[in-house]
Motif scaffolding. Structure first.
Motif, PDB file in Angstrom:
ATOM      1  N   GLN A  14      -7.109   1.923  -4.190  1.00  0.00           N
ATOM      2  CA  GLN A  14      -7.155   1.993  -5.589  1.00  0.00           C
ATOM      3  C   GLN A  14      -8.151   1.042  -6.216  1.00  0.00           C
ATOM      4  O   GLN A  14      -8.692   0.173  -5.667  1.00  0.00           O
ATOM      5  CB  GLN A  14      -5.893   1.506  -5.947  1.00  0.00           C
ATOM      6  CG  GLN A  14      -4.778   2.068  -5.407  1.00  0.00           C
ATOM      7  CD  GLN A  14      -4.494   3.550  -6.072  1.00  0.00           C
ATOM      8  OE1 GLN A  14      -4.777   3.782  -7.284  1.00  0.00           O
ATOM      9  NE2 GLN A  14      -4.758   4.601  -5.055  1.00  0.00           N
ATOM     10  N   ASP A  15      -8.671   1.425  -7.272  1.00  0.00           N
ATOM     11  CA  ASP A  15      -9.557   0.878  -8.324  1.00  0.00           C
ATOM     12  C   ASP A  15      -8.605   0.005  -9.088  1.00  0.00           C
ATOM     13  O   ASP A  15      -8.274   0.229  -9.811  1.00  0.00           O
ATOM     14  CB  ASP A  15     -10.588   1.623  -9.004  1.00  0.00           C
ATOM     15  CG  ASP A  15     -11.666   0.923  -9.855  1.00  0.00           C
ATOM     16  OD1 ASP A  15     -11.392  -0.132 -10.480  1.00  0.00           O
ATOM     17  OD2 ASP A  15     -12.583   1.528  -9.951  1.00  0.00           O
ATOM     18  N   THR A  16      -8.967  -1.586  -8.778  1.00  0.00           N
ATOM     19  CA  THR A  16      -8.098  -2.470  -9.337  1.00  0.00           C
ATOM     20  C   THR A  16      -8.239  -2.331 -11.101  1.00  0.00           C
ATOM     21  O   THR A  16      -7.413  -2.469 -11.866  1.00  0.00           O
ATOM     22  CB  THR A  16      -8.384  -3.781  -9.124  1.00  0.00           C
ATOM     23  OG1 THR A  16      -7.993  -4.020  -7.459  1.00  0.00           O
ATOM     24  CG2 THR A  16      -7.310  -4.851  -9.597  1.00  0.00           C
ATOM     25  N   LEU A  46      -6.627   0.351 -12.425  1.00  0.00           N
ATOM     26  CA  LEU A  46      -5.047   0.171 -12.545  1.00  0.00           C
ATOM     27  C   LEU A  46      -4.789  -0.839 -13.875  1.00  0.00           C
ATOM     28  O   LEU A  46      -3.635  -0.689 -14.555  1.00  0.00           O
ATOM     29  CB  LEU A  46      -4.603  -0.793 -11.445  1.00  0.00           C
ATOM     30  CG  LEU A  46      -4.354   0.054 -10.218  1.00  0.00           C
ATOM     31  CD1 LEU A  46      -3.791  -0.763  -9.279  1.00  0.00           C
ATOM     32  CD2 LEU A  46      -3.310   1.153 -10.437  1.00  0.00           C
ATOM     33  N   ALA A  62      -3.955  -3.120  -2.970  1.00  0.00           N
ATOM     34  CA  ALA A  62      -4.281  -2.217  -4.013  1.00  0.00           C
ATOM     35  C   ALA A  62      -5.695  -1.605  -3.379  1.00  0.00           C
ATOM     36  O   ALA A  62      -5.725  -0.539  -3.353  1.00  0.00           O
ATOM     37  CB  ALA A  62      -4.385  -2.617  -5.301  1.00  0.00           C
ATOM     38  N   PHE A  83       1.392   3.895  -2.851  1.00  0.00           N
ATOM     39  CA  PHE A  83       0.151   4.634  -3.182  1.00  0.00           C
ATOM     40  C   PHE A  83      -0.092   5.829  -2.172  1.00  0.00           C
ATOM     41  O   PHE A  83      -1.125   6.567  -2.173  1.00  0.00           O
ATOM     42  CB  PHE A  83      -1.091   3.668  -3.181  1.00  0.00           C
ATOM     43  CG  PHE A  83      -1.098   2.797  -4.476  1.00  0.00           C
ATOM     44  CD1 PHE A  83      -1.159   3.116  -5.740  1.00  0.00           C
ATOM     45  CD2 PHE A  83      -0.746   1.383  -4.201  1.00  0.00           C
ATOM     46  CE1 PHE A  83      -1.064   2.269  -6.860  1.00  0.00           C
ATOM     47  CE2 PHE A  83      -0.864   0.554  -5.139  1.00  0.00           C
ATOM     48  CZ  PHE A  83      -0.769   0.891  -6.344  1.00  0.00           C
ATOM     49  N   ASP A 120       0.804  -1.234   0.111  1.00  0.00           N
ATOM     50  CA  ASP A 120       0.016  -0.031   0.085  1.00  0.00           C
ATOM     51  C   ASP A 120       0.878   1.346  -0.083  1.00  0.00           C
ATOM     52  O   ASP A 120       0.557   2.262  -0.576  1.00  0.00           O
ATOM     53  CB  ASP A 120      -1.091   0.049   1.219  1.00  0.00           C
ATOM     54  CG  ASP A 120      -0.557  -0.109   2.441  1.00  0.00           C
ATOM     55  OD1 ASP A 120       0.981  -0.678   2.484  1.00  0.00           O
ATOM     56  OD2 ASP A 120      -0.877  -0.010   3.605  1.00  0.00           O
TER      57      ASP A 120
END
Length: 296
Positions: free
Chosen positions: A212-214, A217, A207, A177, A174
């Motif tokens: 985060q939106d996988t 990504l 993630a 990010f 993590d």
């Protein structure tokens, strides 16, 4: 690896026009039709009985392993011995985790900055297709300049891998990010590395925990996310690790986007288990085979 027999079976399914044929063809886009496991999940058991534990993992229904802890040997075995053992128990070593290795005066074999050539040679001997930088120690990543130096070293290491037919990847947690002077370290690492030399292993848990939106990504790094860590997050405020299918991550949506990702292999990993990690691995592989592989 797809065999001639597999191809003949696929052709037969196509001719039959069944729904199974569609799934088989989709699955063929993934390099290997096997559920993988990161052996770190059973690290404590391996410490007591490496061969016995890995054999039990195979018996649960896993077909591939991702190694960890290489230090010139694989769980106390030479490359040749380990290769023979995995063949005997029916497992394929698709990938392995390695450290960057900037430990000051401490030289640890098989890291990016020390003994990388030997690590690549041994990975080649056991048939690994991927070598992954697993984690950056806090003292290795104090500034954006540190990340730029790491990226340059990854490019060099990726070139060495390429000569042996191996693909280098970077595995996220993590902290990549978390903004440093207004920039995400993950963006530095991906922009400063050659996308052909350094691909990505996205840890779906970390993630997600980082907000985060996988799928975003996957789209942003289309075709570069060659490996996944399939790891679930429980439904509590603590967001603990849990068995696949037991938490909040929408794996169906993720697996449906395997082509966009460029995924070739995926590995179940559960850093912390509530009991015997073999029980957790059994639950996860069962869920994946029953609910997710149909989307590949």
């Amino acid at each position: 690896m797809t065999t001639r027999r597999d191809l003949l079976k696929q052709m037969a399914w196509i001719g039959a026009g069944t729904m199974l044929s569609k799934n088989a063809l989709a699955f063929s886009d993934v390099k290997n039709k096997k559920v993988g496991v990161q052996l770190y999940t059973v690290r404590d058991l391996i410490g007591k009985d490496a061969k016995g534990t890995i054999k039990k993992v195979a018996e649960l229904g896993y077909g591939e392993v991702e190694n960890f802890g290489y230090n010139g040997k694989f769980f106390g075995m030479s490359a040749a011995e380990y290769n023979s053992f995995l063949s005997d128990v029916g497992l394929t070593p698709a990938s392995g985790h390695y450290m960057y290795g900037n430990f000051g005066n401490r030289q640890v074999p098989g890291t990016i900055v020390y003994g990388w050539e030997k690590a690549v040679e041994d990975a080649k001997t056991i048939g690994q297709d991927y070598m992954v930088v697993a984690y950056l120690m806090p003292n290795e990543r104090k500034s954006l300049d540190d990340y730029k130096t790491i990226a340059a070293d990854l490019n060099k290491a990726g070139e060495i891998c390429k000569k042996s037919g191996i693909q280098l990847c970077y595995h996220n947690h993590d902290f990549e990010f978390e903004a440093v002077n207004g920039h995400f370290p993950f963006d530095i690492l991906t922009k400063e590395t050659d996308a052909k030399l350094v691909k990505l292993e996205i840890d779906l848990y970390w993630a997600t925990k980082a907000g985060q939106d996988t799928l975003q990504l996957f789209n942003k790094h289309k075709g570069r996310v060659a490996l996944w860590h399939v790891k679930d997050m429980d439904k509590t405020e603590k967001k603990n690790f849990t068995e696949v299918g037991n938490g909040v991550i929408d794996f169906a949506a993720i697996f449906k986007n395997a082509k966009t990702s460029g995924m070739k292999h995926f590995f179940v990993e559960q850093d912390v288990c509530p009991g015997n990690p073999l029980d957790s691995l059994k639950q996860s592989v069962g869920y994946i085979k029953s609910n997710l592989t149909q989307y590949l």
